[in-house]
Design a protein around this motif. Structure first.
Motif, mmCIF file in Angstrom:
data_model
loop_
_atom_site.group_PDB
_atom_site.id
_atom_site.type_symbol
_atom_site.label_atom_id
_atom_site.label_comp_id
_atom_site.label_asym_id
_atom_site.label_seq_id
_atom_site.Cartn_x
_atom_site.Cartn_y
_atom_site.Cartn_z
ATOM 1 N N SER A 93 0.860 -1.186 0.000
ATOM 2 C CA SER A 93 0.000 0.000 0.000
ATOM 3 C C SER A 93 0.898 1.238 0.000
ATOM 4 C CB SER A 93 -0.889 -0.014 1.248
ATOM 5 O OG SER A 93 -1.313 1.284 1.560
ATOM 6 N N THR A 94 0.567 2.197 -0.838
ATOM 7 C CA THR A 94 1.368 3.434 -0.849
ATOM 8 C C THR A 94 1.236 4.152 0.492
ATOM 9 O OG1 THR A 94 -0.487 4.611 -1.869
ATOM 10 C CG2 THR A 94 1.230 3.800 -3.354
ATOM 11 N N GLN A 117 -1.168 -2.193 -6.043
ATOM 12 C CA GLN A 117 -1.097 -2.415 -4.597
ATOM 13 C C GLN A 117 -1.646 -3.808 -4.316
ATOM 14 O OE1 GLN A 117 -1.697 1.673 -2.311
ATOM 15 N NE2 GLN A 117 -3.546 1.111 -3.399
ATOM 16 N N GLY A 120 -4.149 -2.807 -0.873
ATOM 17 C CA GLY A 120 -4.668 -1.436 -0.847
ATOM 18 C C GLY A 120 -5.712 -1.300 0.269
ATOM 19 N N LYS A 121 -5.696 -0.146 0.930
ATOM 20 C CA LYS A 121 -6.561 0.044 2.099
ATOM 21 C C LYS A 121 -7.664 1.041 1.814
ATOM 22 C CE LYS A 121 -3.498 1.494 5.242
ATOM 23 N NZ LYS A 121 -3.133 1.963 6.586
ATOM 24 N N GLY A 122 -8.873 0.717 2.259
ATOM 25 C CA GLY A 122 -9.948 1.697 2.294
ATOM 26 C C GLY A 122 -10.112 2.169 3.730
ATOM 27 N N ARG A 123 -11.218 2.835 4.011
ATOM 28 C CA ARG A 123 -11.457 3.263 5.395
ATOM 29 C C ARG A 123 -11.927 2.084 6.222
ATOM 30 N NH1 ARG A 123 -15.858 6.864 5.403
ATOM 31 N NH2 ARG A 123 -16.505 5.612 3.630
ATOM 32 N N ARG A 126 -11.319 -1.559 5.429
ATOM 33 C CA ARG A 126 -11.837 -2.176 4.208
ATOM 34 C C ARG A 126 -10.709 -2.267 3.176
ATOM 35 N NH1 ARG A 126 -17.258 0.821 5.222
ATOM 36 N NH2 ARG A 126 -16.230 2.693 4.471
ATOM 37 N N ALA A 127 -10.932 -3.133 2.166
ATOM 38 C CA ALA A 127 -9.881 -3.302 1.138
ATOM 39 C C ALA A 127 -10.153 -2.362 -0.030
ATOM 40 C CB ALA A 127 -9.889 -4.744 0.649
ATOM 41 N N TYR A 129 -9.292 -2.324 -4.041
ATOM 42 C CA TYR A 129 -8.713 -3.046 -5.175
ATOM 43 C C TYR A 129 -7.879 -2.094 -6.021
ATOM 44 C CZ TYR A 129 -12.153 -6.675 -4.120
ATOM 45 O OH TYR A 129 -12.899 -7.632 -3.505
ATOM 46 N N LYS A 188 -18.958 4.398 -8.013
ATOM 47 C CA LYS A 188 -17.728 4.906 -7.394
ATOM 48 C C LYS A 188 -16.539 4.729 -8.334
ATOM 49 C CE LYS A 188 -15.563 4.001 -2.871
ATOM 50 N NZ LYS A 188 -15.994 3.589 -1.519
ATOM 51 N N ASN A 213 -10.002 4.693 -10.284
ATOM 52 C CA ASN A 213 -10.080 3.680 -11.345
ATOM 53 C C ASN A 213 -10.012 4.414 -12.673
ATOM 54 O OD1 ASN A 213 -10.602 1.842 -9.281
ATOM 55 N ND2 ASN A 213 -12.808 2.074 -9.487
ATOM 56 N N LYS A 228 -21.304 -1.534 -8.410
ATOM 57 C CA LYS A 228 -21.299 -0.195 -7.787
ATOM 58 C C LYS A 228 -20.060 0.632 -8.102
ATOM 59 C CE LYS A 228 -19.694 -2.348 -3.537
ATOM 60 N NZ LYS A 228 -19.807 -2.545 -2.123
HETATM 61 P P1 BTX Z 1 -13.808 3.254 1.438
HETATM 62 O O1 BTX Z 1 -13.784 2.527 2.737
HETATM 63 O O2 BTX Z 1 -14.692 4.420 1.266
HETATM 64 O O3 BTX Z 1 -14.124 2.260 0.252
HETATM 65 C C1 BTX Z 1 -13.789 0.898 0.297
HETATM 66 C C2 BTX Z 1 -14.946 0.122 -0.309
HETATM 67 O O4 BTX Z 1 -15.082 0.504 -1.695
HETATM 68 C C3 BTX Z 1 -14.695 -1.372 -0.334
HETATM 69 O O5 BTX Z 1 -15.250 -1.978 0.795
HETATM 70 C C4 BTX Z 1 -15.358 -1.829 -1.629
HETATM 71 O O6 BTX Z 1 -16.754 -2.017 -1.432
HETATM 72 C C5 BTX Z 1 -15.229 -0.632 -2.533
HETATM 73 N N1 BTX Z 1 -14.032 -0.715 -3.383
HETATM 74 C C6 BTX Z 1 -12.865 -1.366 -3.184
HETATM 75 N N2 BTX Z 1 -12.003 -1.157 -4.185
HETATM 76 C C7 BTX Z 1 -12.644 -0.337 -5.058
HETATM 77 C C8 BTX Z 1 -12.279 0.244 -6.288
HETATM 78 N N3 BTX Z 1 -11.076 0.071 -6.857
HETATM 79 N N4 BTX Z 1 -13.199 1.022 -6.910
HETATM 80 C C9 BTX Z 1 -14.416 1.250 -6.376
HETATM 81 N N5 BTX Z 1 -14.805 0.722 -5.224
HETATM 82 C C10 BTX Z 1 -13.935 -0.058 -4.553
HETATM 83 C C11 BTX Z 1 -11.948 4.475 0.156
HETATM 84 O O7 BTX Z 1 -12.310 3.676 1.209
HETATM 85 C C12 BTX Z 1 -10.488 4.874 0.282
HETATM 86 C C13 BTX Z 1 -9.656 4.313 -0.819
HETATM 87 C C14 BTX Z 1 -8.256 4.857 -0.816
HETATM 88 C C15 BTX Z 1 -7.366 4.113 -1.760
HETATM 89 C C16 BTX Z 1 -6.024 4.738 -1.865
HETATM 90 S S1 BTX Z 1 -5.093 4.058 -3.162
HETATM 91 C C17 BTX Z 1 -3.674 4.842 -2.607
HETATM 92 C C18 BTX Z 1 -3.700 4.736 -1.103
HETATM 93 N N6 BTX Z 1 -3.115 3.490 -0.667
HETATM 94 C C19 BTX Z 1 -4.002 2.707 -0.060
HETATM 95 O O8 BTX Z 1 -3.753 1.580 0.408
HETATM 96 N N7 BTX Z 1 -5.205 3.328 -0.015
HETATM 97 C C20 BTX Z 1 -5.140 4.634 -0.628
#
Ligand code: BTX
Length: 328
Positions: A93-94, A117, A120-123, A126-127, A129, A188, A213, A228
């Motif tokens: 993850s960056t 990645q 990769g991390k979401g909030r 969460r993951a 992709y 999204k 994306n 979605k």
């Molecule tokens: P979030 O918690 O709002 O969104 C995560 C949710 O979005 C997942 O549970 C899944 O349902 C959906 N999701 C996962 N991957 C994708 C995707 N590629 N496109 C659309 N929906 C998706 C949002 O969190 C925050 C994302 C930050 C990502 C960046 S990438 C660079 C940096 N490094 C890292 O690990 N995270 C951030």
């Protein structure tokens, strides 16, 4: 510190239509003509097409169509954002790399970018992709002199930056779904993750993670998000140059961030609300106790969503569940 190669690219790109002589590069960078020639050869290996003409000098004819420290820096018109760029072909993850760098005194404005990645991390754990070469997976290190409780404003700020780039540069119609999803046609296409290291009243650093994306075909999206999620390519039918997009995002980000420090949050709030998904509309908000109808009126200074209930009261929503896609 900026590498000599990045400096050469910067010099050449500040003069994009005309040549810059070997002598001038040599004077400005205090290196020999033969050292310049060696760097130019290395840049050509990196995919740059550079024309060198005796008695006139060098100019860049074409930059490689791949993201790298050099390609992002070539033609990047920022003053401080992205002066240091770390690019990885693959990483967990960056965000991880950015945290490591920030705890080791990386500069404000350092940017980490990966082609892929693997974690990769979401909030909220969460993951996210992040498939190889399909999107922008990037983290920005900031050292803002604002109190920690205002850090959520940086997420809102980032959302307006991404929406601005999609609208003004790509002519799309993005919406920001509170708190931080960028939607195209209700799907999204981008997410933002802000993480912070702070003491009680002082931010040490913030890492803003941006995932977009970009060139995914429908089948490139993981199955569980296909209904979605979307990509710029799916929405526009064409592939986008990710280096240019990164440069635009960094340029808009720097400008917006400076405006925010100068003029405060009101500029961001107004812009955010103009992009806000379903702002001004009635929706259902489910809290621990009940479900109520309310009009979403905007956002508050602390990043909360403002909702006006049927009895006229306006309340802040922090984590209530909102029926985003229902018709109330
Ligand atoms: P979030 O918690 O709002 O969104 C995560 C949710 O979005 C997942 O549970 C899944 O349902 C959906 N999701 C996962 N991957 C994708 C995707 N590629 N496109 C659309 N929906 C998706 C949002 O969190 C925050 C994302 C930050 C990502 C960046 S990438 C660079 C940096 N490094 C890292 O690990 N995270 C951030």
């Amino acid at each position: 510190m900026e590498s000599t190669r990045a400096k050469i690219i910067n010099l050449l790109s500040s003069n994009q239509d005309s040549y810059i002589s070997g002598q001038e590069i040599s004077n400005q960078l205090q290196i020999s003509r033969s050292a310049i020639w060696k760097h130019i050869k290395e840049l050509e290996k990196d995919g740059y097409v550079i024309e060198g003409i005796r008695n006139r000098g060098y100019r860049i004819l074409q930059s490689p169509n791949k993201v790298s420290e050099n390609t992002v820096q070539w033609g990047l018109n920022t003053n401080w954002l992205g002066k240091s760029i770390i690019h990885k072909e693959s990483t967990t993850s960056t965000q991880h790399i950015a945290h490591d760098l920030a705890t080791n005194h990386a500069d404000h404005g350092t940017v980490v970018i990966a082609d892929e990645q693997t974690a990769g991390k979401g909030r909220l754990s969460r993951a996210w992709y992040s498939s190889k070469n399909k999107g922008i997976w990037m983290s920005i290190i900031l050292r803002p002199s604002i109190p920690p409780y205002l850090a959520p404003q940086l997420t809102l700020l980032t959302a307006t930056v991404l929406a601005d780039v999609l609208k003004k540069e790509l002519k799309l119609n993005p919406k920001i779904k509170w708190p931080n999803d960028i939607l195209l046609q209700d799907k999204k296409t981008s997410g933002i993750l802000t993480e912070m290291q702070a003491e009680q009243d002082r931010i040490q650093y913030v890492v803003i993670g941006i995932g977009i994306n970009v060139n995914h075909e429908p089948d490139d999206l993981a199955e569980d998000i296909q209904s979605k999620a979307t990509s710029l390519k799916i929405e526009t039918g064409k592939s986008w140059n990710m280096t240019e997009l990164i440069q635009q995002i960094l340029l808009y980000f720097e400008k917006t961030y400076e405006d925010f420090l100068d003029k405060g949050f009101s500029v961001i709030k107004e812009k955010w609300e103009s992009y806000g998904y379903r702002i001004g509309e009635v929706t259902s908000i489910k809290t621990f106790h009940d479900v109520q109808r309310a009009v979403l009126t905007g956002i508050a200074e602390d990043g909360a969503l403002l909702a006006k209930y049927e009895d006229g009261t306006i309340k802040k929503v922090y984590s209530g569940e909102i029926d985003w896609f229902g018709n109330t």
